[in-house]
Design a protein around this motif. Structure first.
Motif, PDB file in Angstrom:
ATOM      1  N   GLN A  57     134.631  76.557  51.176  1.00 62.31           N
ATOM      2  CA  GLN A  57     135.644  76.075  50.252  1.00 62.31           C
ATOM      3  C   GLN A  57     136.968  75.863  50.991  1.00 62.31           C
ATOM      4  OE1 GLN A  57     138.597  77.430  48.926  1.00 62.31           O
ATOM      5  NE2 GLN A  57     138.835  75.853  47.360  1.00 62.31           N
ATOM      6  N   ILE A  58     137.300  76.823  51.862  1.00 60.88           N
ATOM      7  CA  ILE A  58     138.533  76.708  52.646  1.00 60.88           C
ATOM      8  C   ILE A  58     138.372  75.642  53.730  1.00 60.88           C
ATOM      9  CG2 ILE A  58     140.189  77.961  54.080  1.00 60.88           C
ATOM     10  CD1 ILE A  58     139.226  80.551  52.687  1.00 60.88           C
ATOM     11  N   GLU A  59     137.179  75.535  54.279  1.00 57.46           N
ATOM     12  CA  GLU A  59     136.897  74.498  55.282  1.00 57.46           C
ATOM     13  C   GLU A  59     137.243  73.116  54.730  1.00 57.46           C
ATOM     14  OE1 GLU A  59     133.047  72.318  57.415  1.00 57.46           O
ATOM     15  OE2 GLU A  59     132.797  73.729  55.756  1.00 57.46           O
ATOM     16  N   LYS A  60     136.828  72.855  53.503  1.00 57.59           N
ATOM     17  CA  LYS A  60     137.112  71.554  52.910  1.00 57.59           C
ATOM     18  C   LYS A  60     138.615  71.318  52.790  1.00 57.59           C
ATOM     19  CE  LYS A  60     136.155  68.554  48.961  1.00 57.59           C
ATOM     20  NZ  LYS A  60     135.433  68.403  47.666  1.00 57.59           N
ATOM     21  N   ALA A  61     139.342  72.356  52.373  1.00 59.85           N
ATOM     22  CA  ALA A  61     140.794  72.217  52.244  1.00 59.85           C
ATOM     23  C   ALA A  61     141.432  71.906  53.599  1.00 59.85           C
ATOM     24  CB  ALA A  61     141.386  73.493  51.657  1.00 59.85           C
ATOM     25  N   LEU A  62     140.938  72.543  54.639  1.00 57.17           N
ATOM     26  CA  LEU A  62     141.514  72.353  55.965  1.00 57.17           C
ATOM     27  C   LEU A  62     141.254  70.964  56.530  1.00 57.17           C
ATOM     28  CD1 LEU A  62     140.676  75.805  57.606  1.00 57.17           C
ATOM     29  CD2 LEU A  62     142.970  74.853  57.298  1.00 57.17           C
ATOM     30  N   TRP A  63     140.020  70.515  56.453  1.00 56.54           N
ATOM     31  CA  TRP A  63     139.664  69.268  57.127  1.00 56.54           C
ATOM     32  C   TRP A  63     139.611  68.047  56.212  1.00 56.54           C
ATOM     33  CZ3 TRP A  63     138.064  73.816  59.407  1.00 56.54           C
ATOM     34  CH2 TRP A  63     138.254  73.929  60.780  1.00 56.54           C
ATOM     35  N   LYS A  64     139.433  68.267  54.932  1.00 55.28           N
ATOM     36  CA  LYS A  64     139.341  67.130  54.013  1.00 55.28           C
ATOM     37  C   LYS A  64     140.694  66.800  53.386  1.00 55.28           C
ATOM     38  CE  LYS A  64     136.840  64.115  51.590  1.00 55.28           C
ATOM     39  NZ  LYS A  64     136.084  63.022  52.231  1.00 55.28           N
ATOM     40  N   THR A  65     141.351  67.804  52.827  1.00 52.37           N
ATOM     41  CA  THR A  65     142.629  67.546  52.156  1.00 52.37           C
ATOM     42  C   THR A  65     143.818  67.804  53.077  1.00 52.37           C
ATOM     43  OG1 THR A  65     142.920  69.813  51.316  1.00 52.37           O
ATOM     44  CG2 THR A  65     141.558  68.310  50.004  1.00 52.37           C
ATOM     45  N   GLY A  66     143.629  68.657  54.073  1.00 52.15           N
ATOM     46  CA  GLY A  66     144.710  68.962  55.001  1.00 52.15           C
ATOM     47  C   GLY A  66     145.806  69.819  54.403  1.00 52.15           C
ATOM     48  N   SER A  67     145.541  70.416  53.255  1.00 51.13           N
ATOM     49  CA  SER A  67     146.531  71.256  52.588  1.00 51.13           C
ATOM     50  C   SER A  67     145.916  72.605  52.234  1.00 51.13           C
ATOM     51  CB  SER A  67     147.039  70.583  51.313  1.00 51.13           C
ATOM     52  OG  SER A  67     147.846  71.470  50.560  1.00 51.13           O
TER      53      SER A  67
ATOM     54  N   GLU B  41     117.509  78.535  60.042  1.00 50.95           N
ATOM     55  CA  GLU B  41     118.886  78.163  59.684  1.00 50.95           C
ATOM     56  C   GLU B  41     119.384  77.034  60.580  1.00 50.95           C
ATOM     57  OE1 GLU B  41     121.436  79.310  57.603  1.00 50.95           O
ATOM     58  OE2 GLU B  41     120.047  80.509  56.418  1.00 50.95           O
ATOM     59  N   VAL B  42     119.073  77.128  61.864  1.00 55.18           N
ATOM     60  CA  VAL B  42     119.473  76.081  62.802  1.00 55.18           C
ATOM     61  C   VAL B  42     118.821  74.760  62.418  1.00 55.18           C
ATOM     62  CG1 VAL B  42     119.378  75.310  65.198  1.00 55.18           C
ATOM     63  CG2 VAL B  42     119.861  77.707  64.697  1.00 55.18           C
ATOM     64  N   ALA B  43     117.511  74.817  62.144  1.00 55.55           N
ATOM     65  CA  ALA B  43     116.758  73.598  61.867  1.00 55.55           C
ATOM     66  C   ALA B  43     117.186  72.914  60.575  1.00 55.55           C
ATOM     67  CB  ALA B  43     115.261  73.910  61.817  1.00 55.55           C
ATOM     68  N   THR B  44     117.565  73.715  59.561  1.00 58.07           N
ATOM     69  CA  THR B  44     117.861  73.129  58.253  1.00 58.07           C
ATOM     70  C   THR B  44     119.340  72.872  58.002  1.00 58.07           C
ATOM     71  OG1 THR B  44     117.973  75.312  57.212  1.00 58.07           O
ATOM     72  CG2 THR B  44     115.838  74.203  57.197  1.00 58.07           C
ATOM     73  N   GLY B  45     120.209  73.349  58.876  1.00 60.15           N
ATOM     74  CA  GLY B  45     121.628  73.153  58.611  1.00 60.15           C
ATOM     75  C   GLY B  45     122.450  72.743  59.803  1.00 60.15           C
ATOM     76  N   LYS B  46     122.195  73.378  60.946  1.00 67.27           N
ATOM     77  CA  LYS B  46     123.044  73.109  62.105  1.00 67.27           C
ATOM     78  C   LYS B  46     122.641  71.820  62.813  1.00 67.27           C
ATOM     79  CE  LYS B  46     124.067  77.484  61.160  1.00 67.27           C
ATOM     80  NZ  LYS B  46     123.498  78.203  60.009  1.00 67.27           N
ATOM     81  N   VAL B  47     121.364  71.661  63.121  1.00 67.37           N
ATOM     82  CA  VAL B  47     120.905  70.458  63.820  1.00 67.37           C
ATOM     83  C   VAL B  47     121.203  69.207  63.010  1.00 67.37           C
ATOM     84  CG1 VAL B  47     118.841  69.216  64.551  1.00 67.37           C
ATOM     85  CG2 VAL B  47     119.160  71.576  65.248  1.00 67.37           C
ATOM     86  N   THR B  48     121.115  69.314  61.703  1.00 61.44           N
ATOM     87  CA  THR B  48     121.336  68.148  60.840  1.00 61.44           C
ATOM     88  C   THR B  48     122.811  67.860  60.588  1.00 61.44           C
ATOM     89  OG1 THR B  48     121.280  69.518  58.862  1.00 61.44           O
ATOM     90  CG2 THR B  48     119.177  68.632  59.618  1.00 61.44           C
ATOM     91  N   GLY B  49     123.688  68.828  60.879  1.00 61.39           N
ATOM     92  CA  GLY B  49     125.112  68.626  60.649  1.00 61.39           C
ATOM     93  C   GLY B  49     125.557  68.897  59.228  1.00 61.39           C
ATOM     94  N   GLU B  50     124.676  69.492  58.423  1.00 65.76           N
ATOM     95  CA  GLU B  50     125.021  69.724  57.018  1.00 65.76           C
ATOM     96  C   GLU B  50     125.783  71.021  56.780  1.00 65.76           C
ATOM     97  OE1 GLU B  50     122.259  67.420  53.953  1.00 65.76           O
ATOM     98  OE2 GLU B  50     121.430  69.336  54.636  1.00 65.76           O
ATOM     99  N   GLU B  51     125.704  71.956  57.729  1.00 67.98           N
ATOM    100  CA  GLU B  51     126.337  73.248  57.497  1.00 67.98           C
ATOM    101  C   GLU B  51     127.865  73.136  57.487  1.00 67.98           C
ATOM    102  OE1 GLU B  51     126.482  77.561  57.100  1.00 67.98           O
ATOM    103  OE2 GLU B  51     124.970  76.040  56.721  1.00 67.98           O
ATOM    104  N   GLU B  52     128.394  72.471  58.498  1.00 71.02           N
ATOM    105  CA  GLU B  52     129.848  72.346  58.627  1.00 71.02           C
ATOM    106  C   GLU B  52     130.246  70.893  58.354  1.00 71.02           C
ATOM    107  OE1 GLU B  52     131.429  74.992  58.789  1.00 71.02           O
ATOM    108  OE2 GLU B  52     130.160  76.488  59.750  1.00 71.02           O
ATOM    109  N   THR B  53     130.098  70.491  57.108  1.00 73.98           N
ATOM    110  CA  THR B  53     130.272  69.093  56.705  1.00 73.98           C
ATOM    111  C   THR B  53     131.646  68.544  57.047  1.00 73.98           C
ATOM    112  OG1 THR B  53     128.746  69.485  54.877  1.00 73.98           O
ATOM    113  CG2 THR B  53     130.115  67.512  54.747  1.00 73.98           C
ATOM    114  N   PHE B  54     132.660  69.374  56.939  1.00 77.31           N
ATOM    115  CA  PHE B  54     134.034  68.911  57.110  1.00 77.31           C
ATOM    116  C   PHE B  54     134.604  69.221  58.491  1.00 77.31           C
ATOM    117  CE2 PHE B  54     133.284  70.212  52.676  1.00 77.31           C
ATOM    118  CZ  PHE B  54     133.354  68.964  52.067  1.00 77.31           C
ATOM    119  N   SER B  55     134.295  70.372  59.035  1.00 68.04           N
ATOM    120  CA  SER B  55     134.872  70.785  60.322  1.00 68.04           C
ATOM    121  C   SER B  55     134.067  70.310  61.519  1.00 68.04           C
ATOM    122  CB  SER B  55     134.970  72.314  60.382  1.00 68.04           C
ATOM    123  OG  SER B  55     133.669  72.902  60.398  1.00 68.04           O
TER     124      SER B  55
END
Length: 375
Positions: A219-229, A271-285
């Motif tokens: 939730q905070i990740e989105k604020a940091l990289w998506k909204t910048g506020s 966890e790596v196969a389903t989120g990290k390799v695909t880029g879905e875990e850290e969508t914004f950062s």
């Protein structure tokens, strides 16, 4: 974080698991099937366990998913904690999970959609089982120390991260975000065993259900990289620290055995196969590679603690795991940048495929670790 989406990278690994035979019961309620394994048939709405009882010690479950949704198998202790689990069992595929169980009444749960909820059946475990190998007891004790250290690390760094968020210091908070997650990612299967903490701190926006409150790192990740506020983010930062403090208070009570450690190592690779390799875990950062490294390090730590026993019981498996861990670590090193890693959105399709292939090559032998330890 537990994901409900089955992705191409994960599916390739899952399909390689042979579909398992249907469940049956003998006249005494025991399981049919080889080597005394308990067969479990999962559908979108049912969980048929082919035994009502088992002897204490190493218990193997062979699960077949005959439903239309991805499923997971959870073994719940009498106090409700997760003893062990296997996630991402795709439709039409199966998996095998070996768990060390002492006397007591457990619940076997099949969770269609990997929601953490689903139908259960009771399994009564009786007897004392064979005496544990003292080396495994030592491995469990060492792993408990490691888990405690990682929880302390993530809490300490998350507290620094939260302070930057509350001050509105966007650049500092961005710099502290990924490091604050490393300890968590290394021991996530243990953290997940407490059920309610994981969705509070690590839920992704894509996995939110209607009416569900979103809190935690992402939730905070989105604020940091998506909204910048960071306006209004202070309470979320405070809640993150509070939830991690709860984890610290509880983690000493986690149910940990040599087999749960081994199964957890495989979960970290999933966890790596389903989120990290695909880029879905850290969508914004796009800090996925930091998480990737932490997951692999956590799995490797488990293997290293169990290696003396594995080497004695299955030297070929130990050699394979040594080789495959080294390959993954070498490939990851290619993307290092300073103290961290390059932004994952700069990693091209070929490199992502190479990462996926290496993860799958490691995941297959790692899935055998629990069975070998339990011999």
């Amino acid at each position: 974080m537990r994901h409900v989406h089955v992705l191409a990278a994960a599916s390739a690994a899952l399909v390689s698991l042979a579909a398992l035979s249907a469940c049956g019961k003998d006249d005494k309620g025991g399981a049919k099937g080889g080597a005394g394994a308990i067969e479990v048939t999962a559908t979108d709405s049912s969980c048929d366990v082919a035994a009502k009882s088992a002897a204490a010690g190493a218990v193997t479950f062979k699960v077949t998913n005959k439903g239309s949704q991805v499923n997971e198998l959870e073994i719940l202790a009498p106090d409700g904690k997760i003893v062990s689990e296997r996630e991402n069992i795709g439709p039409g595929t199966g998996a095998e999970v070996t768990v060390q169980l002492s006397a007591g009444t457990y619940k076997v749960m099949c969770s269609a959609g990997m929601t953490g909820k689903g139908p259960t059946q009771a399994l009564t475990v009786t007897g004392q089982g064979k005496a544990a190998d003292p080396r495994l007891d030592q491995a469990v004790a060492a792993y408990r120390t490691y888990v405690a250290e990682q929880v302390d690390d993530t809490l300490s760094k998350a507290t620094e991260f939260a302070a930057a968020v509350k001050k509105g210091d966007v650049e500092k908070a961005k710099a502290l975000y990924a490091p604050s997650r490393v300890g968590w990612e290394r021991i996530e299967p243990v953290a997940e065993s407490f059920g309610d903490i994981d969705p509070k701190v690590d839920l992704r926006e894509a996995d939110l259900k209607s009416g569900e409150k979103w809190t935690g790192w992402h939730q905070i990740e989105k604020a940091l990289w998506k909204t910048g506020s960071l306006s209004g983010e202070g309470p979320f930062a405070d809640q993150l620290v509070k939830d991690l403090q709860t984890l610290k208070a509880k983690v000493g009570t986690a149910s940990i055995t040599a087999t749960s450690m081994a199964n957890g190592a495989k979960e970290l690779l999933d966890e790596v196969a389903t989120g990290k390799v695909t880029g879905e875990e850290e969508t914004f950062s796009h800090t996925d590679l930091v998480d990737f490294k932490a997951n692999v390090d956590g799995a490797q730590k488990v293997y290293e603690l169990l290696k003396p026993v594995v080497q004695e019981k299955d030297a070929e498996l130990a050699s394979t795991l040594d080789t495959e861990f080294a390959k993954v670590q070498k490939l990851l090193a290619k993307f290092q940048k300073g103290d961290g890693y390059v932004s994952y959105d700069t990693v091209g399709a070929k490199d992502r495929k190479d990462l996926s292939d290496e993860v799958n090559a490691l995941g297959e032998p790692l899935s055998k670790l629990a069975g070998v330890v339990a011999k």
